[in-house]
Write an enzyme that holds these catalytic residues in place. Structure first.
Site, PDB file in Angstrom:
ATOM      1  N   ASP A  35      10.824 -15.900   8.049  1.00 24.73           N
ATOM      2  CA  ASP A  35      11.486 -14.593   8.008  1.00 24.73           C
ATOM      3  C   ASP A  35      11.575 -14.081   9.449  1.00 24.73           C
ATOM      4  O   ASP A  35      11.185 -14.779  10.390  1.00 24.73           O
ATOM      5  CB  ASP A  35      10.694 -13.636   7.097  1.00 24.73           C
ATOM      6  CG  ASP A  35      11.591 -12.540   6.505  1.00 24.73           C
ATOM      7  OD1 ASP A  35      12.734 -12.363   6.980  1.00 24.73           O
ATOM      8  OD2 ASP A  35      11.135 -11.829   5.579  1.00 24.73           O
ATOM      9  N   GLU A  37      11.284 -10.299  10.480  1.00 24.62           N
ATOM     10  CA  GLU A  37      10.682  -9.012  10.850  1.00 24.62           C
ATOM     11  C   GLU A  37       9.311  -9.196  11.500  1.00 24.62           C
ATOM     12  O   GLU A  37       8.884  -8.358  12.291  1.00 24.62           O
ATOM     13  CB  GLU A  37      10.569  -8.108   9.617  1.00 24.62           C
ATOM     14  CG  GLU A  37      11.904  -7.613   9.070  1.00 24.62           C
ATOM     15  CD  GLU A  37      12.598  -8.601   8.141  1.00 24.62           C
ATOM     16  OE1 GLU A  37      12.157  -9.779   8.066  1.00 24.62           O
ATOM     17  OE2 GLU A  37      13.575  -8.203   7.489  1.00 24.62           O
ATOM     18  N   HIS A  87      15.743 -15.282   6.292  1.00 20.13           N
ATOM     19  CA  HIS A  87      16.026 -13.864   6.580  1.00 20.13           C
ATOM     20  C   HIS A  87      17.520 -13.533   6.443  1.00 20.13           C
ATOM     21  O   HIS A  87      18.367 -14.223   7.016  1.00 20.13           O
ATOM     22  CB  HIS A  87      15.560 -13.501   7.983  1.00 20.13           C
ATOM     23  CG  HIS A  87      16.022 -12.148   8.417  1.00 20.13           C
ATOM     24  ND1 HIS A  87      15.424 -10.983   7.971  1.00 20.13           N
ATOM     25  CD2 HIS A  87      17.061 -11.762   9.200  1.00 20.13           C
ATOM     26  CE1 HIS A  87      16.067  -9.941   8.492  1.00 20.13           C
ATOM     27  NE2 HIS A  87      17.070 -10.392   9.230  1.00 20.13           N
ATOM     28  N   HIS A 131       6.607 -10.176   6.804  1.00 15.57           N
ATOM     29  CA  HIS A 131       6.361  -8.735   6.970  1.00 15.57           C
ATOM     30  C   HIS A 131       5.633  -8.178   5.752  1.00 15.57           C
ATOM     31  O   HIS A 131       5.575  -8.815   4.702  1.00 15.57           O
ATOM     32  CB  HIS A 131       7.694  -7.999   7.171  1.00 15.57           C
ATOM     33  CG  HIS A 131       8.665  -8.251   6.071  1.00 15.57           C
ATOM     34  ND1 HIS A 131       8.620  -7.595   4.875  1.00 15.57           N
ATOM     35  CD2 HIS A 131       9.682  -9.142   5.965  1.00 15.57           C
ATOM     36  CE1 HIS A 131       9.576  -8.054   4.088  1.00 15.57           C
ATOM     37  NE2 HIS A 131      10.232  -9.004   4.726  1.00 15.57           N
ATOM     38  N   HIS A 143       9.183  -3.802   3.867  1.00 11.25           N
ATOM     39  CA  HIS A 143      10.059  -3.701   2.693  1.00 11.25           C
ATOM     40  C   HIS A 143       9.720  -4.859   1.757  1.00 11.25           C
ATOM     41  O   HIS A 143       8.964  -5.770   2.135  1.00 11.25           O
ATOM     42  CB  HIS A 143      11.548  -3.753   3.095  1.00 11.25           C
ATOM     43  CG  HIS A 143      11.996  -5.092   3.605  1.00 11.25           C
ATOM     44  ND1 HIS A 143      11.749  -5.512   4.896  1.00 11.25           N
ATOM     45  CD2 HIS A 143      12.641  -6.113   2.993  1.00 11.25           C
ATOM     46  CE1 HIS A 143      12.237  -6.727   5.054  1.00 11.25           C
ATOM     47  NE2 HIS A 143      12.777  -7.128   3.908  1.00 11.25           N
ATOM     48  N   GLU A 162       6.439  -9.850  -0.308  1.00  8.68           N
ATOM     49  CA  GLU A 162       7.185 -11.118  -0.457  1.00  8.68           C
ATOM     50  C   GLU A 162       6.250 -12.320  -0.334  1.00  8.68           C
ATOM     51  O   GLU A 162       6.448 -13.335  -1.008  1.00  8.68           O
ATOM     52  CB  GLU A 162       8.280 -11.193   0.614  1.00  8.68           C
ATOM     53  CG  GLU A 162       9.392 -10.189   0.382  1.00  8.68           C
ATOM     54  CD  GLU A 162      10.358 -10.049   1.559  1.00  8.68           C
ATOM     55  OE1 GLU A 162      10.427 -10.963   2.401  1.00  8.68           O
ATOM     56  OE2 GLU A 162      11.049  -9.014   1.627  1.00  8.68           O
TER      57      GLU A 162
END
Ligand SMILES: [Zn+2]
Length: 300
Positions: A35, A37, A87, A131, A143, A162
């Site tokens: 990802d 972030e 991502h 993240h 998020h 996640e």
């Protein structure tokens, strides 16, 4: 008589040792879900969005973090590595800048999304640049799957980032998560869900949602290499993560209109104006239905 006893003893010892010998010689194959972030340097959405001039720098930091992890894996003797770009558009890693020894899965949509390509042939999973879940303290761009739609996701009553949702997909195939990289809060959430043994590499410490204190680049790259090497060395100590069935999925959305279309699907109950709930026996089936509900919510 003594001879028979000796033969029995030898075959007994061999039958005990053989499975572990075979396990040790099995080629180590590692899966990376990447990802953005939680990549070093990233503090703002502009650095992870293709329409911003700041995105080029974000992509460069992303491939540098991934290549450092790959170098550690190769040093530890890993024979095969698959990298899944996970991502946004999932086209962030510049293919020509990734270590040429590895396989890259690029683009979107993919049936298993951030975990596309995982199966039982892998020995371990590494989450890079992950993240924290929606609603975390001092964590960059926190998020859960969709910032626009999702307030929270619970599985069997536990609120999940996640990393937990994806770790259970790996667990479905009996593959353990062995390492995670991201900011300090994400590493903390990972250990609380996946266990203290998990190798975590903190690349930055969140000051707020859009500000962080970066660890020195040289130190971070060194820690990413060492972390990957250590995780592979103790790979036999990690256990796959899989919550026990049946699976209760609860999806809390930001607004009540985002629950209206999802509530039309059989199996799905609207337990509160903006909350959908369903139960499955099979985790992957549940994960796929969850994705559909989030897509419907985001489109509302
Ligand atoms: Zn992302």
């Amino acid at each position: 008589m003594k001879k028979i006893f000796f033969i029995l003893l030898v075959t007994g010892v061999l039958s005990l040792l053989l499975p572990s010998l075979i396990a040790q010689t099995k080629p180590v194959k590692i899966y990376l879900s990447v990802d953005m972030e939680g990549i070093w340097g990233v503090v703002h959405g502009n650095q992870v969005s293709a329409d911003s001039p700041e995105y080029a720098a974000g992509r460069r930091w992303m491939v540098e973090d991934v290549n450092a992890v790959i170098n550690g894996l190769l040093e530890a003797g890993v024979q095969e590595i698959v990298v899944n770009d996970s991502h946004g558009s999932m086209r962030n890693i510049p293919a020509h800048e990734l270590n040429p020894k590895v396989t890259l899965i690029s683009g979107s949509p993919k049936p298993l999304s951030m975990m596309e390509g995982i199966d039982e042939s892998f020995s371990g999973v590494i989450f890079v640049g992950y993240h924290a879940r929606a609603g975390s303290y001092a964590s960059i761009l926190d998020h859960t799957i969709s910032g626009a739609a999702v307030y929270a996701i619970k599985i069997n009553g536990q609120e999940m980032p996640e990393l937990g949702i994806n770790a259970a997909i790996a667990g479905y195939y009996r593959v353990p998560v062995i390492m995670l990289t991201g900011d300090a809060e994400t590493c903390r959430q990972a250990k609380s869900i996946l266990g203290e043994k998990l190798v975590t590499v903190t690349v930055k410490e969140g000051v707020g949602r859009y500000a962080a204190r970066m660890l020195p680049r040289e130190l971070v790259l060194k820690k990413l290499i060492e972390g990957a090497r250590d995780a592979v060395k103790k790979i036999s100590e990690f256990k796959p993560f899989l919550p026990s069935p049946p699976y209760d999925f609860e999806l809390q959305l930001h607004n009540s209109n985002q629950a209206e279309l999802g509530a039309l699907i059989p199996l799905v109950k609207r337990i509160e104006p903006r909350t959908l709930k369903f139960q499955t026996k099979d985790y992957l089936e549940g994960f796929k239905l969850l994705r559909v509900l989030i897509a419907l919510a985001a489109a509302s």
